[in-house]
Design a protein around this motif. Structure first.
Motif, mmCIF file in Angstrom:
data_model
loop_
_atom_site.group_PDB
_atom_site.id
_atom_site.type_symbol
_atom_site.label_atom_id
_atom_site.label_comp_id
_atom_site.label_asym_id
_atom_site.label_seq_id
_atom_site.Cartn_x
_atom_site.Cartn_y
_atom_site.Cartn_z
ATOM 1 N N ASN A 188 -6.908 68.568 38.456
ATOM 2 C CA ASN A 188 -5.443 68.522 38.366
ATOM 3 C C ASN A 188 -5.042 67.887 37.035
ATOM 4 O O ASN A 188 -5.744 67.016 36.525
ATOM 5 C CB ASN A 188 -4.875 67.699 39.524
ATOM 6 C CG ASN A 188 -5.190 68.311 40.874
ATOM 7 O OD1 ASN A 188 -4.692 69.384 41.202
ATOM 8 N ND2 ASN A 188 -6.027 67.643 41.663
ATOM 9 N N PRO A 189 -3.898 68.312 36.473
ATOM 10 C CA PRO A 189 -3.443 67.721 35.210
ATOM 11 C C PRO A 189 -3.223 66.217 35.345
ATOM 12 O O PRO A 189 -2.834 65.725 36.414
ATOM 13 C CB PRO A 189 -2.121 68.445 34.937
ATOM 14 C CG PRO A 189 -2.157 69.682 35.769
ATOM 15 C CD PRO A 189 -2.973 69.350 36.967
ATOM 16 N N ALA A 190 -3.454 65.488 34.250
ATOM 17 C CA ALA A 190 -3.314 64.027 34.263
ATOM 18 C C ALA A 190 -1.944 63.588 34.771
ATOM 19 O O ALA A 190 -1.831 62.629 35.543
ATOM 20 C CB ALA A 190 -3.563 63.468 32.866
ATOM 21 N N GLU A 191 -0.894 64.313 34.367
ATOM 22 C CA GLU A 191 0.454 63.899 34.766
ATOM 23 C C GLU A 191 0.693 64.056 36.267
ATOM 24 O O GLU A 191 1.560 63.401 36.837
ATOM 25 C CB GLU A 191 1.519 64.675 33.979
ATOM 26 C CG GLU A 191 1.471 66.182 34.114
ATOM 27 C CD GLU A 191 0.601 66.857 33.069
ATOM 28 O OE1 GLU A 191 0.777 68.074 32.867
ATOM 29 O OE2 GLU A 191 -0.256 66.170 32.459
ATOM 30 N N LYS A 192 -0.091 64.901 36.921
ATOM 31 C CA LYS A 192 0.061 65.113 38.372
ATOM 32 C C LYS A 192 -0.554 63.971 39.184
ATOM 33 O O LYS A 192 -0.141 63.708 40.312
ATOM 34 C CB LYS A 192 -0.582 66.433 38.785
ATOM 35 C CG LYS A 192 0.096 67.676 38.228
ATOM 36 C CD LYS A 192 1.359 67.997 38.974
ATOM 37 C CE LYS A 192 1.902 69.358 38.560
ATOM 38 N NZ LYS A 192 3.176 69.665 39.228
ATOM 39 N N LEU A 201 -8.807 59.506 33.694
ATOM 40 C CA LEU A 201 -9.766 59.887 32.652
ATOM 41 C C LEU A 201 -9.831 61.408 32.541
ATOM 42 O O LEU A 201 -9.834 62.099 33.565
ATOM 43 C CB LEU A 201 -11.171 59.389 33.006
ATOM 44 C CG LEU A 201 -11.416 57.885 33.115
ATOM 45 C CD1 LEU A 201 -12.840 57.630 33.590
ATOM 46 C CD2 LEU A 201 -11.172 57.207 31.779
ATOM 47 N N PRO A 202 -9.944 61.953 31.311
ATOM 48 C CA PRO A 202 -10.179 63.386 31.169
ATOM 49 C C PRO A 202 -11.616 63.726 31.571
ATOM 50 O O PRO A 202 -11.895 64.763 32.165
ATOM 51 C CB PRO A 202 -9.940 63.651 29.684
ATOM 52 C CG PRO A 202 -10.172 62.333 29.016
ATOM 53 C CD PRO A 202 -9.753 61.287 30.012
ATOM 54 N N ASP A 203 -12.540 62.834 31.236
ATOM 55 C CA ASP A 203 -13.937 62.842 31.664
ATOM 56 C C ASP A 203 -14.473 61.449 31.366
ATOM 57 O O ASP A 203 -13.688 60.526 31.116
ATOM 58 C CB ASP A 203 -14.749 63.958 30.988
ATOM 59 C CG ASP A 203 -14.706 63.887 29.472
ATOM 60 O OD1 ASP A 203 -14.724 62.765 28.912
ATOM 61 O OD2 ASP A 203 -14.646 64.950 28.828
ATOM 62 N N PHE A 204 -15.797 61.265 31.372
ATOM 63 C CA PHE A 204 -16.344 59.912 31.197
ATOM 64 C C PHE A 204 -16.743 59.590 29.761
ATOM 65 O O PHE A 204 -17.267 58.505 29.492
ATOM 66 C CB PHE A 204 -17.549 59.726 32.119
ATOM 67 C CG PHE A 204 -17.189 59.675 33.578
ATOM 68 C CD1 PHE A 204 -16.791 58.489 34.173
ATOM 69 C CD2 PHE A 204 -17.232 60.823 34.352
ATOM 70 C CE1 PHE A 204 -16.450 58.441 35.519
ATOM 71 C CE2 PHE A 204 -16.895 60.788 35.698
ATOM 72 C CZ PHE A 204 -16.499 59.589 36.287
#
Length: 219
Positions: A188-192, A201-204
């Motif tokens: 899901n998008p970060a803003e959601k 985090l987008p990833d680690f």
């Protein structure tokens, strides 16, 4: 720092958190949605984080033959899937282990699927002290049962546990367990998910132990 005072716990969901598999699952469930729920355009999104048993019960209930057919098709699909890591997760897990963090894998996948993942990644047994699958619980996420069971098996309190999740159901389960929650914006998008978690985090890649430990500095 808190981590030196007492041990912390990291509870990782598998698909979309440790393994970058959600895109493959989307293809499978989009097809099922087209076949059996053509009026539900976001069917594949609604079932994110649920156990297969819960999906079949909620969306294919009353037709045992169809449920068995979809289970067989899913099993065949999972046999042939690839199981790549989410970027940075292996290194982050090793960093956590170096700092004495207790780690468990908590997934909505069943034991059969886990056997395929373990075949691709036998190193899981060195990364995770416990592996909680759907076969160990009676209630699917967003119920917190799976995370509470992981804490119980590790003999750790919930207030030192942090859940790493990507799905809405998983994030809610972590919240319901009264644990810290880090949301991965892989599904899901970060803003959601921003307002539902303690950190996104987008990833680690580049995520440090100090940043993980700092989660306990904020209420």
């Amino acid at each position: 720092m808190m981590g030196r005072e007492r041990r912390l716990v990291a509870l990782f969901d598998m698909d979309g958190v440790v393994l970058d598999t959600e895109g493959q699952y989307d293809l499978f469930w989009i097809e099922q949605g087209k076949r059996y729920h053509p009026g539900m355009s976001d069917f594949y999104k609604k079932i994110k984080g649920m156990t297969t048993e819960k999906i079949l019960e909620d969306y294919f209930g009353g037709d045992m033959d169809l449920q068995q057919q979809i289970s067989r098709e899913l099993d065949e699909f999972e046999k042939k899937m690839s199981y790549p890591y989410v970027p940075g997760v292996e290194n982050f897990i090793r960093v956590l282990l170096d700092h004495g963090v207790r780690i468990a894998l908590v997934t909505s996948s069943n034991n059969m699927k886990m056997s395929y993942a373990l075949k691709a990644h036998p190193e899981f047994t060195g990364y995770f002290e416990r592996i909680i699958t759907a076969d160990k619980v009676t209630k699917s996420k967003p119920d917190p049962e799976c995370f509470l069971l992981a804490a119980k098996e590790l003999q750790m309190e919930t207030d030192v546990c942090c859940v790493f999740e990507d799905s809405f159901a998983g994030i809610e389960a972590g919240r319901n367990a009264r644990m810290k929650v880090v949301g991965l914006a892989t599904t899901n998008p970060a803003e959601k998910i921003q307002g539902m978690v303690d950190w996104v985090l987008p990833d680690f890649t580049g995520y440090t132990y100090d940043e993980f430990e700092d989660l306990w500095l904020f209420k």
